[in-house]
Motif scaffolding. Structure first.
Motif, mmCIF file in Angstrom:
data_model
loop_
_atom_site.group_PDB
_atom_site.id
_atom_site.type_symbol
_atom_site.label_atom_id
_atom_site.label_comp_id
_atom_site.label_asym_id
_atom_site.label_seq_id
_atom_site.Cartn_x
_atom_site.Cartn_y
_atom_site.Cartn_z
ATOM 1 N N TYR A 43 0.790 -1.228 0.000
ATOM 2 C CA TYR A 43 0.000 0.000 0.000
ATOM 3 C C TYR A 43 0.826 1.284 0.000
ATOM 4 N N SER A 44 2.158 1.192 0.113
ATOM 5 C CA SER A 44 2.955 2.406 0.250
ATOM 6 C C SER A 44 2.936 3.288 -0.996
ATOM 7 N N ASP A 45 2.956 2.669 -2.171
ATOM 8 C CA ASP A 45 3.015 3.443 -3.414
ATOM 9 C C ASP A 45 2.297 2.658 -4.507
ATOM 10 N N PRO A 46 1.200 3.208 -5.048
ATOM 11 C CA PRO A 46 0.452 2.483 -6.097
ATOM 12 C C PRO A 46 1.315 2.097 -7.292
ATOM 13 N N CYS A 47 2.387 2.853 -7.535
ATOM 14 C CA CYS A 47 3.248 2.541 -8.676
ATOM 15 C C CYS A 47 4.148 1.327 -8.401
ATOM 16 N N VAL A 48 4.397 1.067 -7.112
ATOM 17 C CA VAL A 48 5.289 -0.028 -6.745
ATOM 18 C C VAL A 48 4.576 -1.375 -6.777
ATOM 19 N N PHE A 49 3.277 -1.382 -6.479
ATOM 20 C CA PHE A 49 2.514 -2.621 -6.346
ATOM 21 C C PHE A 49 2.619 -3.510 -7.589
ATOM 22 N N PRO A 50 2.378 -2.983 -8.793
ATOM 23 C CA PRO A 50 2.518 -3.860 -9.981
ATOM 24 C C PRO A 50 3.919 -4.437 -10.131
ATOM 25 N N LYS A 51 4.951 -3.634 -9.762
ATOM 26 C CA LYS A 51 6.328 -4.130 -9.858
ATOM 27 C C LYS A 51 6.568 -5.252 -8.843
ATOM 28 N N LEU A 52 5.962 -5.121 -7.672
ATOM 29 C CA LEU A 52 6.067 -6.172 -6.665
ATOM 30 C C LEU A 52 5.460 -7.464 -7.190
ATOM 31 N N CYS A 53 4.302 -7.374 -7.815
ATOM 32 C CA CYS A 53 3.644 -8.552 -8.385
ATOM 33 C C CYS A 53 4.487 -9.159 -9.503
ATOM 34 N N ASP A 54 5.117 -8.306 -10.305
ATOM 35 C CA ASP A 54 5.993 -8.813 -11.358
ATOM 36 C C ASP A 54 7.174 -9.574 -10.758
ATOM 37 N N GLN A 55 7.729 -9.044 -9.665
ATOM 38 C CA GLN A 55 8.857 -9.706 -9.003
ATOM 39 C C GLN A 55 8.450 -11.058 -8.448
ATOM 40 N N ILE A 56 7.279 -11.118 -7.813
ATOM 41 C CA ILE A 56 6.784 -12.381 -7.259
ATOM 42 C C ILE A 56 6.596 -13.408 -8.373
ATOM 43 N N ALA A 57 5.970 -12.971 -9.480
ATOM 44 C CA ALA A 57 5.732 -13.879 -10.599
ATOM 45 C C ALA A 57 7.035 -14.383 -11.194
ATOM 46 N N ILE A 100 -6.356 -17.543 2.654
ATOM 47 C CA ILE A 100 -5.425 -18.089 1.667
ATOM 48 C C ILE A 100 -6.063 -18.051 0.275
ATOM 49 N N SER A 101 -5.269 -17.674 -0.719
ATOM 50 C CA SER A 101 -5.750 -17.610 -2.103
ATOM 51 C C SER A 101 -4.756 -18.304 -3.029
ATOM 52 N N LYS A 102 -5.295 -18.974 -4.039
ATOM 53 C CA LYS A 102 -4.469 -19.544 -5.098
ATOM 54 C C LYS A 102 -4.526 -18.611 -6.294
ATOM 55 N N CYS A 103 -3.370 -18.263 -6.832
ATOM 56 C CA CYS A 103 -3.298 -17.269 -7.905
ATOM 57 C C CYS A 103 -2.681 -17.872 -9.162
ATOM 58 N N ARG A 104 -3.344 -17.608 -10.281
ATOM 59 C CA ARG A 104 -2.846 -18.109 -11.564
ATOM 60 C C ARG A 104 -2.489 -16.971 -12.515
ATOM 61 N N THR A 105 -2.911 -15.750 -12.179
ATOM 62 C CA THR A 105 -2.692 -14.595 -13.043
ATOM 63 C C THR A 105 -2.255 -13.397 -12.208
ATOM 64 N N HIS A 106 -1.769 -12.382 -12.908
ATOM 65 C CA HIS A 106 -1.358 -11.143 -12.254
ATOM 66 C C HIS A 106 -2.536 -10.511 -11.508
ATOM 67 N N ALA A 107 -3.694 -10.488 -12.129
ATOM 68 C CA ALA A 107 -4.868 -9.878 -11.499
ATOM 69 C C ALA A 107 -5.263 -10.624 -10.229
ATOM 70 N N GLU A 108 -5.221 -11.955 -10.279
ATOM 71 C CA GLU A 108 -5.544 -12.736 -9.084
ATOM 72 C C GLU A 108 -4.525 -12.506 -7.979
ATOM 73 N N LEU A 109 -3.262 -12.347 -8.348
ATOM 74 C CA LEU A 109 -2.222 -12.091 -7.352
ATOM 75 C C LEU A 109 -2.450 -10.752 -6.663
ATOM 76 N N GLU A 110 -2.768 -9.714 -7.430
ATOM 77 C CA GLU A 110 -3.035 -8.406 -6.835
ATOM 78 C C GLU A 110 -4.205 -8.488 -5.856
ATOM 79 N N ALA A 111 -5.275 -9.157 -6.276
ATOM 80 C CA ALA A 111 -6.459 -9.277 -5.410
ATOM 81 C C ALA A 111 -6.137 -10.090 -4.160
ATOM 82 N N ALA A 112 -5.347 -11.134 -4.304
ATOM 83 C CA ALA A 112 -5.011 -11.991 -3.166
ATOM 84 C C ALA A 112 -4.140 -11.250 -2.153
ATOM 85 N N LEU A 113 -3.172 -10.478 -2.631
ATOM 86 C CA LEU A 113 -2.326 -9.703 -1.732
ATOM 87 C C LEU A 113 -3.151 -8.661 -0.974
ATOM 88 N N ASP A 114 -4.065 -8.034 -1.674
ATOM 89 C CA ASP A 114 -4.951 -7.052 -1.034
ATOM 90 C C ASP A 114 -5.809 -7.717 0.033
#
Length: 352
Positions: free
Chosen positions: A154-168, A188-202
């Motif tokens: 939540y610190s920076d909206p611009c960082v969040f997508p980069k964090l998801c890219d790093q995890i992937a 707990i959430s199972k993620c198969r896509t970038h969008a699911e990962l963002e929602a799961a982290l949130d």
């Protein structure tokens, strides 16, 4: 010889409150089956933190349903007078505020023996990030993972997508997102896509400020029970199979959604390896009394990977922990009796 008064402590301020009540009912029956040795004193912690004793606690056990407690509790430090007469405590508080070292610290200050791990074993066993760091230090194989904080999300909206890219990039898909300090597969959430990962982290960040993301693995899910103090023993191995995408809260606690195979159909060498790793995990975080250790068995490669340890596992008559020991020849009432004796042993040991 006078009976030991066992304080059965259940309920608690966590999402596993209802499971705790069911566990307490089974343990109460097990202790009562040893009526020549033990007198059960039930203590029920409402969802607002208020302690209730004697008749009210017993009514909750018999009904299997929690009391409504919507109002804040102004008497958090006023315990029932019967607590002073307890000889040994049997906490069966699953999840936060019960399995994480908080209640263990309180019981330690009471200077009374209690069932289960101490403050350190409980807290490390509850925190998935600390647990995995301890397992890595002990050389116990596990799936790849990353630790994430709520601040990173939540610190920076611009960082969040980069964090998801790093995890992937590091873990790939599918991956699993988990709050670091919740039990029973909550959040707990199972993620198969970038969008699911963002929602799961949130979603996970709404439960905990610390989050763990694990690489998915195609494997059989097997579990092993451990019993003892300084010389712990491991049970037979059980296997969980289920009809859902993964072993989530609904699957875990809905009748007919999951099956248990006892003993698991495994090569002898694999079963022995799991038992050895279960004891190693138990000792790595300084557990005592009991724990259930969950593993992944990757049949295609023969790998055994630790998933997690549960220092106060579900203890209903149909829960995995007592069933594993029943398969090994220890009946429920004898298992409960042994746990009380291990608590007494640990309390009287030097520098317990």
């Amino acid at each position: 010889m006078s009976k030991l008064k066992v304080g059965l402590l259940f309920g608690g301020r966590s999402g596993e409150h209802e499971v705790s009540i069911i566990s307490a009912g089974a343990i109460s029956q097990g202790l009562n089956a040893n009526a020549e040795k033990y007198e059960v004193l039930p203590f029920y912690i409402q969802k607002n933190g208020q302690w209730m004793a004697s008749d009210i606690a017993q009514q909750v056990i018999e009904s299997g349903k929690p009391l409504e407690a919507n109002e804040p509790n102004p008497n958090l430090w006023q315990f029932p007078s019967a607590a002073a007469s307890v000889d040994v405590w049997f906490p069966i508080l699953h999840g936060p505020n019960g399995e994480d070292g908080t209640v263990q610290g309180l019981l330690q200050l009471m200077q009374k023996p209690y069932i289960g791990s101490g403050v350190m074993g409980s807290s490390v066993g509850m925190d998935k990030i600390g647990m995995k760091m301890a397992f890595a230090q002990a050389g116990i194989p596990q799936v790849k993972y990353m630790a994430v904080t709520r601040a990173q999300i939540y610190s920076d909206p611009c960082v969040f997508p980069k964090l998801c890219d790093q995890i992937a990039a590091e873990l790939g898909y599918p991956c699993f997102v988990k709050p670091a300090n919740l039990g029973s597969s909550v959040g707990i959430s199972k993620c198969r896509t970038h969008a699911e990962l963002e929602a799961a982290l949130d979603s996970a960040a709404s439960y905990d400020r610390r989050i763990i993301v694990e690489a998915g693995v195609t494997a059989r899910e097997v579990e092993c029970a451990v019993l003892g103090n300084d010389y712990p023993k491991a049970s037979v191995i059980g296997e969980i199979t289920f009809d859902s995408d993964f072993y989530d809260y609904e699957t875990k606690y809905t009748a007919g959604r999951a099956d248990l195979t006892l003993p698991a159909n495994l090569p002898d060498a694999v079963a022995q390896r799991i038992r050895e790793l279960a004891v190693q995990a138990f000792q790595a975080i300084d557990c005592s009394g009991l724990a259930r250790v969950d593993f992944f068995y990757v049949e295609s490669t023969g790998e055994v990977l630790i998933n997690e340890i549960n220092t106060l596992p579900g203890f209903t008559s149909t829960s995995m922990y007592p069933q594993l020991w029943r398969e090994a020849g220890i009946e429920f009432k004898d298992l409960v009796d042994q746990l009380v004796q291990f608590a007494l042993e640990r309390h009287t040991a030097p520098a317990n």
